[in-house]
Each structure stands twice: as structure tokens, then as C-alpha cells.
Design an enzyme around this catalytic site. Structure first.
Site, short mmCIF file in Angstrom:
data_model
loop_
_atom_site.label_atom_id
_atom_site.label_comp_id
_atom_site.label_asym_id
_atom_site.label_seq_id
_atom_site.Cartn_x
_atom_site.Cartn_y
_atom_site.Cartn_z
N SER A 25 0.83 -1.20 0.00
CA SER A 25 0.00 0.00 0.00
C SER A 25 0.87 1.26 0.00
CB SER A 25 -0.98 -0.05 1.18
OG SER A 25 -2.01 0.91 1.04
N ASP B 130 -5.72 -3.26 -2.04
CA ASP B 130 -4.67 -3.05 -1.03
C ASP B 130 -4.01 -4.35 -0.59
OD1 ASP B 130 -3.30 -2.38 1.43
OD2 ASP B 130 -4.49 -0.54 1.46
#
Length: 290
Positions: free
Chosen positions: A40, A154
Site C-alpha cells: 500500500s 490493497d
């Protein structure tokens, strides 16, 4: 003691700007980062660093205020997510330029989650920006990113601290920056810089922040709106995964930033968050290394 470091950068939304501060302090203390893996925001900062453009990136994000963040937030009515993510990536292209990961000067790995196959996807080759865009796609906020008929979100859902994905060489140190640490947040005293600004400027900033704040999700414990409910649910899950991961590895330098320090969407506070990363890294080096 080796001064070579294999660096692992966690997920954590805007708190991931602390990774910039961590890298700066490691380098200023004579450590050479020889590889980096991130999830991320860790994948974003790690990729920018590996491309050699961290200074330019820091200058840009440090100048962002709420209105600038909103201008970069391409809101959509799609049921796949509120934000397309295109404007942010295009801005990054201006600063960093795209690269093939295998051509970067140090080994780099980004982790994302393959929604179709329900598994981890590891990016160690191909487009740097595709890897970053896939890894930063916070569910329900950013739209998933499509590559070869699969949707990616993510990487923190499957591997929030990708220690097992960083390239290690003999004798290097393992450094981990976790910006989701379950520790109390110590508030840093302000420098008084704000007091020296003209009152008209401060009034304008307060007005802008009051207006924009209605549109940027907060991180309050008592806020169970859809975005924060989604975030807090995911946060509990990834913190459990992270704890299990850390139990299985010997970490030489463990940098911890409290999960309560800044909100996931506090992208307009980049300067403060970078300084928090510097403080946490300086403390870690002082306490953990001889």
C-alpha cells in the site's frame, strides 16, 4: 555491524508518509538501503525511493493542503469505490516517471491482493506504477485496479508487513517500519511556525479546512460511517496478521508509529507525518542498536 539494510514498509494510508522520514534518518545515520518491499503506502514510498526521486516526492506532498488533496481525489459514483486514483498516479508520473521494476537500481517488491483469485500478488517486474496503483487500492475508497482480467486491491489485506518478500543478502540488517503499531501516540510539540504566519493566512486555511473536512473521512473511534467502518474492520484484521508476521522474524531495526497518531486519510498532513517518521526512527536506532 553491517550498515546494509533490507527495508520493509507497512501499509497504513496517510501514516505511510512516515516511511519518508524513516528512510531519511536511516540514510543520515550511514545505512545503505539495498532492497525494499512495501504494501500500500509502503509500496508507494518504497517505489518512489527505489526510483531515486524521494526528495522531489517529499517536496510535493509536504506542500499539499486539504484543497489540493481534494483536487487530486477524482470522485466517482461507481459502486466499485469512491475514488478512481487516476489523478494521483498521473501526478506521480510527472514527478517520478514510470519505470520497469527490474530496471530500478535496487530490488523492489510491491504486494497487492488479487480479488478474483483471492490471493497475494507480488510485483517484482513490469510497470512500477501499475504495481503501486494495484497495491494502494484501499477497498471501498479507491477503485480496484485491473490487470489481465483480475482486480487488485490493497496488499495489506493479505500481507501488511511483507517481510517475507524483501530481498535479503548475507549480513544485511532487517529494518521494518510499521505505521500501524498498537502503541500510545506521543504528540510532538509544534515549532511555533504557525504563530508567525499572517492572521489572514491562518483564517483562510481554517476556513478551507473547515469546508474540506466535511468531505474527508475522519479516524474517530466513535465514527461508524461507511468509510471508517470499513477501515476499522480492515485495520483489526491487518493488525492481527502483522502481529503474527513479526513473531516469525528477527527484526534488527523496528520502527513503530502509533496507529492513533494520524488518520488513514490525513494526506494533507504529510509534513507532520514525515517528522513523526523521523522521530520514531531516531528513537528506534537509539534504543535498539549498540
Amino acid at each position: 555491524m553491517s550498515r546494509h539494510v533490507a527495508l520493509v514498509l507497512s501499509s497504513g494510508g496517510a501514516r505511510g508518509f512516515a516511511h519518508i522520514g524513516a528512510i531519511k534518518v536511516l540514510e543520515s545515520n550511514g545505512f545503505k538501503i539495498t532492497s525494499v518491499a512495501g504494501t500500500s503506502m509502503g509500496a508507494l514510498v518504497g517505489g518512489v525511493y527505489a526510483s531515486g526521486r524521494l526528495k522531489e516526492f517529499e517536496e510535493w506532498v509536504s506542500g499539499l493542503d486539504m484543497m489540493e488533496v481534494l483536487r487530486l481525489t477524482d470522485i466517482t459514483l461507481s459502486n466499485k469505490g469512491f475514488v478512481k486514483g487516476t489523478r494521483v498516479i498521473e501526478k506521480l508520473r510527472e514527478i517520478v516517471h514510470d519505470h520497469d521494476i527490474e530496471e530500478l537500481p535496487i530490488p523492489y517488491c510491491a504486494v497487492a491482493t488479487d480479488l478474483i483469485r483471492g490471493c497475494e500478488r507480488i510485483f517484482t517486474a513490469g510497470s512500477l506504477f501499475s504495481a503501486i496503483r494495484a497495491s494502494i487500492s484501499i477497498p471501498a475508497f479507491f477503485q480496484p485496479f485491473m490487470i489481465d482480467n483480475s482486480y487488485y486491491v490493497d496488499g495489506g489485506l493479505v500481507n501488511p508487513i511483507p517481510i517475507n518478500r524483501v530481498k535479503r543478502t548475507g549480513g544485511d540488517l532487517l529494518a521494518v517500519v510499521n505505521v500501524n503499531s498498537d502503541i500510545p501516540h506521543v504528540r510532538i510539540e509544534t515549532s511555533g511556525e504557525e504563530e508567525n504566519r499572517p492572521k489572514g493566512y491562518l483564517r483562510r486555511i481554517r476556513n478551507l479546512n473547515a469546508h474540506a473536512g466535511r468531505h474527508i473521512p475522519k479516524n474517530r473511534k466513535d465514527d461508524i460511517g461507511i468509510l471508517n467502518l470499513n477501515y476499522r474492520s480492515i485495520s483489526i484484521m491487518l493488525n492481527q496478521i502483522a502481529s503474527l508476521t513479526l513473531m516469525n522474524y528477527h527484526v534488527d531495526i523496528m520502527v513503530q508509529v502509533s496507529k492513533e497518531s494520524y488518520g488513514t486519510y490525513d494526506f494533507y498532513k504529510a509534513g507532520e507525518i514525515i517528522r513523526e517518521g523521523e522521530r520514531a526512527t531516531s528513537l528506534a536506532l537509539k534504543e535498539q542498536l549498540p
